[in-house]
Motif scaffolding. Structure first.
Motif, PDB file in Angstrom:
ATOM      1  N   LEU A   6     -79.231 -74.353 -23.787  1.00 45.72           N
ATOM      2  CA  LEU A   6     -79.492 -74.681 -22.381  1.00 45.72           C
ATOM      3  C   LEU A   6     -78.630 -75.859 -21.923  1.00 45.72           C
ATOM      4  O   LEU A   6     -78.115 -75.869 -20.800  1.00 45.72           O
ATOM      5  CB  LEU A   6     -80.970 -74.995 -22.171  1.00 45.72           C
ATOM      6  CG  LEU A   6     -81.926 -73.801 -22.256  1.00 45.72           C
ATOM      7  CD1 LEU A   6     -83.370 -74.280 -22.201  1.00 45.72           C
ATOM      8  CD2 LEU A   6     -81.630 -72.794 -21.147  1.00 45.72           C
ATOM      9  N   ALA A   7     -78.475 -76.849 -22.797  1.00 47.64           N
ATOM     10  CA  ALA A   7     -77.632 -78.004 -22.453  1.00 47.64           C
ATOM     11  C   ALA A   7     -76.176 -77.589 -22.283  1.00 47.64           C
ATOM     12  O   ALA A   7     -75.490 -78.066 -21.372  1.00 47.64           O
ATOM     13  CB  ALA A   7     -77.765 -79.085 -23.519  1.00 47.64           C
ATOM     14  N   ARG A   8     -75.677 -76.720 -23.143  1.00 48.97           N
ATOM     15  CA  ARG A   8     -74.292 -76.258 -23.009  1.00 48.97           C
ATOM     16  C   ARG A   8     -74.113 -75.475 -21.712  1.00 48.97           C
ATOM     17  O   ARG A   8     -73.101 -75.615 -21.022  1.00 48.97           O
ATOM     18  CB  ARG A   8     -73.884 -75.371 -24.192  1.00 48.97           C
ATOM     19  CG  ARG A   8     -74.037 -75.962 -25.580  1.00 48.97           C
ATOM     20  CD  ARG A   8     -73.208 -77.191 -25.917  1.00 48.97           C
ATOM     21  NE  ARG A   8     -73.587 -78.425 -25.301  1.00 48.97           N
ATOM     22  CZ  ARG A   8     -74.570 -79.247 -25.739  1.00 48.97           C
ATOM     23  NH1 ARG A   8     -75.290 -78.944 -26.769  1.00 48.97           N
ATOM     24  NH2 ARG A   8     -74.823 -80.381 -25.119  1.00 48.97           N
ATOM     25  N   ASN A   9     -75.089 -74.647 -21.364  1.00 51.09           N
ATOM     26  CA  ASN A   9     -75.030 -73.890 -20.116  1.00 51.09           C
ATOM     27  C   ASN A   9     -74.992 -74.842 -18.919  1.00 51.09           C
ATOM     28  O   ASN A   9     -74.181 -74.677 -18.001  1.00 51.09           O
ATOM     29  CB  ASN A   9     -76.233 -72.946 -20.029  1.00 51.09           C
ATOM     30  CG  ASN A   9     -76.099 -71.974 -18.891  1.00 51.09           C
ATOM     31  OD1 ASN A   9     -75.211 -71.134 -18.888  1.00 51.09           O
ATOM     32  ND2 ASN A   9     -76.982 -72.086 -17.913  1.00 51.09           N
ATOM     33  N   ALA A  10     -75.856 -75.857 -18.929  1.00 52.03           N
ATOM     34  CA  ALA A  10     -75.899 -76.828 -17.830  1.00 52.03           C
ATOM     35  C   ALA A  10     -74.581 -77.591 -17.718  1.00 52.03           C
ATOM     36  O   ALA A  10     -74.109 -77.856 -16.600  1.00 52.03           O
ATOM     37  CB  ALA A  10     -77.058 -77.800 -18.035  1.00 52.03           C
ATOM     38  N   GLU A  11     -73.971 -77.930 -18.846  1.00 52.65           N
ATOM     39  CA  GLU A  11     -72.681 -78.634 -18.801  1.00 52.65           C
ATOM     40  C   GLU A  11     -71.600 -77.765 -18.174  1.00 52.65           C
ATOM     41  O   GLU A  11     -70.777 -78.256 -17.393  1.00 52.65           O
ATOM     42  CB  GLU A  11     -72.264 -79.052 -20.217  1.00 52.65           C
ATOM     43  CG  GLU A  11     -73.100 -80.178 -20.779  1.00 52.65           C
ATOM     44  CD  GLU A  11     -72.832 -80.433 -22.254  1.00 52.65           C
ATOM     45  OE1 GLU A  11     -72.054 -79.671 -22.881  1.00 52.65           O
ATOM     46  OE2 GLU A  11     -73.409 -81.399 -22.775  1.00 52.65           O
ATOM     47  N   LEU A  12     -71.587 -76.489 -18.532  1.00 53.43           N
ATOM     48  CA  LEU A  12     -70.580 -75.587 -17.963  1.00 53.43           C
ATOM     49  C   LEU A  12     -70.789 -75.414 -16.461  1.00 53.43           C
ATOM     50  O   LEU A  12     -69.823 -75.440 -15.693  1.00 53.43           O
ATOM     51  CB  LEU A  12     -70.613 -74.235 -18.677  1.00 53.43           C
ATOM     52  CG  LEU A  12     -70.140 -74.234 -20.131  1.00 53.43           C
ATOM     53  CD1 LEU A  12     -70.366 -72.867 -20.771  1.00 53.43           C
ATOM     54  CD2 LEU A  12     -68.671 -74.636 -20.229  1.00 53.43           C
ATOM     55  N   VAL A  13     -72.025 -75.252 -16.032  1.00 51.59           N
ATOM     56  CA  VAL A  13     -72.318 -75.128 -14.595  1.00 51.59           C
ATOM     57  C   VAL A  13     -71.922 -76.419 -13.888  1.00 51.59           C
ATOM     58  O   VAL A  13     -71.317 -76.392 -12.807  1.00 51.59           O
ATOM     59  CB  VAL A  13     -73.800 -74.783 -14.361  1.00 51.59           C
ATOM     60  CG1 VAL A  13     -74.162 -74.888 -12.885  1.00 51.59           C
ATOM     61  CG2 VAL A  13     -74.108 -73.383 -14.879  1.00 51.59           C
ATOM     62  N   MET A  49     -69.050 -79.384 -29.519  1.00 48.45           N
ATOM     63  CA  MET A  49     -70.481 -79.478 -29.808  1.00 48.45           C
ATOM     64  C   MET A  49     -70.925 -78.375 -30.771  1.00 48.45           C
ATOM     65  O   MET A  49     -71.726 -78.623 -31.674  1.00 48.45           O
ATOM     66  CB  MET A  49     -71.296 -79.422 -28.513  1.00 48.45           C
ATOM     67  CG  MET A  49     -71.055 -80.598 -27.584  1.00 48.45           C
ATOM     68  SD  MET A  49     -71.435 -82.196 -28.316  1.00 48.45           S
ATOM     69  CE  MET A  49     -73.208 -82.101 -28.387  1.00 48.45           C
ATOM     70  N   VAL A  50     -70.399 -77.174 -30.605  1.00 44.96           N
ATOM     71  CA  VAL A  50     -70.736 -76.085 -31.523  1.00 44.96           C
ATOM     72  C   VAL A  50     -70.235 -76.418 -32.921  1.00 44.96           C
ATOM     73  O   VAL A  50     -70.957 -76.252 -33.916  1.00 44.96           O
ATOM     74  CB  VAL A  50     -70.170 -74.738 -31.018  1.00 44.96           C
ATOM     75  CG1 VAL A  50     -70.265 -73.657 -32.087  1.00 44.96           C
ATOM     76  CG2 VAL A  50     -70.889 -74.297 -29.755  1.00 44.96           C
ATOM     77  N   SER A  51     -69.009 -76.918 -33.020  1.00 44.90           N
ATOM     78  CA  SER A  51     -68.457 -77.233 -34.347  1.00 44.90           C
ATOM     79  C   SER A  51     -69.230 -78.362 -35.020  1.00 44.90           C
ATOM     80  O   SER A  51     -69.441 -78.337 -36.232  1.00 44.90           O
ATOM     81  CB  SER A  51     -66.971 -77.575 -34.251  1.00 44.90           C
ATOM     82  OG  SER A  51     -66.770 -78.756 -33.513  1.00 44.90           O
ATOM     83  N   LEU A  52     -69.688 -79.344 -34.257  1.00 41.88           N
ATOM     84  CA  LEU A  52     -70.507 -80.413 -34.841  1.00 41.88           C
ATOM     85  C   LEU A  52     -71.799 -79.851 -35.427  1.00 41.88           C
ATOM     86  O   LEU A  52     -72.233 -80.251 -36.512  1.00 41.88           O
ATOM     87  CB  LEU A  52     -70.846 -81.477 -33.798  1.00 41.88           C
ATOM     88  CG  LEU A  52     -69.820 -82.553 -33.539  1.00 41.88           C
ATOM     89  CD1 LEU A  52     -70.321 -83.507 -32.452  1.00 41.88           C
ATOM     90  CD2 LEU A  52     -69.484 -83.329 -34.795  1.00 41.88           C
ATOM     91  N   GLN A  53     -72.425 -78.926 -34.719  1.00 49.69           N
ATOM     92  CA  GLN A  53     -73.661 -78.338 -35.220  1.00 49.69           C
ATOM     93  C   GLN A  53     -73.397 -77.501 -36.470  1.00 49.69           C
ATOM     94  O   GLN A  53     -74.201 -77.494 -37.390  1.00 49.69           O
ATOM     95  CB  GLN A  53     -74.334 -77.490 -34.150  1.00 49.69           C
ATOM     96  CG  GLN A  53     -74.939 -78.289 -33.024  1.00 49.69           C
ATOM     97  CD  GLN A  53     -75.964 -79.292 -33.520  1.00 49.69           C
ATOM     98  OE1 GLN A  53     -75.732 -80.478 -33.502  1.00 49.69           O
ATOM     99  NE2 GLN A  53     -77.093 -78.815 -33.970  1.00 49.69           N
ATOM    100  N   LEU A  54     -72.275 -76.810 -36.503  1.00 48.35           N
ATOM    101  CA  LEU A  54     -71.952 -75.989 -37.669  1.00 48.35           C
ATOM    102  C   LEU A  54     -71.661 -76.829 -38.902  1.00 48.35           C
ATOM    103  O   LEU A  54     -71.809 -76.351 -40.025  1.00 48.35           O
ATOM    104  CB  LEU A  54     -70.754 -75.078 -37.360  1.00 48.35           C
ATOM    105  CG  LEU A  54     -71.041 -73.919 -36.417  1.00 48.35           C
ATOM    106  CD1 LEU A  54     -69.745 -73.211 -36.044  1.00 48.35           C
ATOM    107  CD2 LEU A  54     -72.027 -72.945 -37.033  1.00 48.35           C
TER     108      LEU A  54
END
Length: 129
Positions: free
Chosen positions: A88-95, A13-18
């Protein structure tokens, strides 16, 4: 999702945004054209191809919608790739994948600290619309 899969998804997801909006659009078109992928792509491929041609200057705007699409593409190029909702979405996915909330928060903040300082947003020029 397993913790390992969640970390892979986070990196993806980070790479897609970059990549930026133009590269993501070209990737969507390329994947939709790939005969090895099974099933419909989930979006109107012809419309995305027309938008790509328009945004890349391979065709001139003909309709009001074309002009609106060009303006939207210019605005998307100006927006920073990461916002609060993204993190926030990435944090929720990890949790959700089993990380402790504090650990997930640290992971997100570490990645955020590495990618956000190097982001350069191009200026919107008069000819971009």
């Amino acid at each position: 999702m397993s913790p390992e899969a969640a970390l892979d998804n986070f990196a993806f997801m980070v790479s897609l945004q970059l990549m930026g909006p133009d590269a993501r659009r070209r990737l969507r078109v390329a994947l939709a054209r790939d005969p090895g992928l099974v099933g419909p792509p989930g979006f109107d491929v012809e419309r995305v191809e027309r938008l790509d041609d328009l945004a890349e200057g391979r065709r001139q705007p003909e309709t009001l919608q074309d002009h609106l699409d060009l303006r939207k593409a210019a605005v998307e190029r100006m927006e920073p790739p990461f916002g609060t909702v993204f993190w926030l979405a990435r944090n929720a996915e990890l949790v959700g994948a089993g990380f402790e909330p504090e650990q997930a928060g640290r992971l997100v903040e570490e990645v955020r600290g590495r990618v956000e300082p190097v982001i350069v947003t191009p200026a919107l020029e008069e000819g971009d619309v």
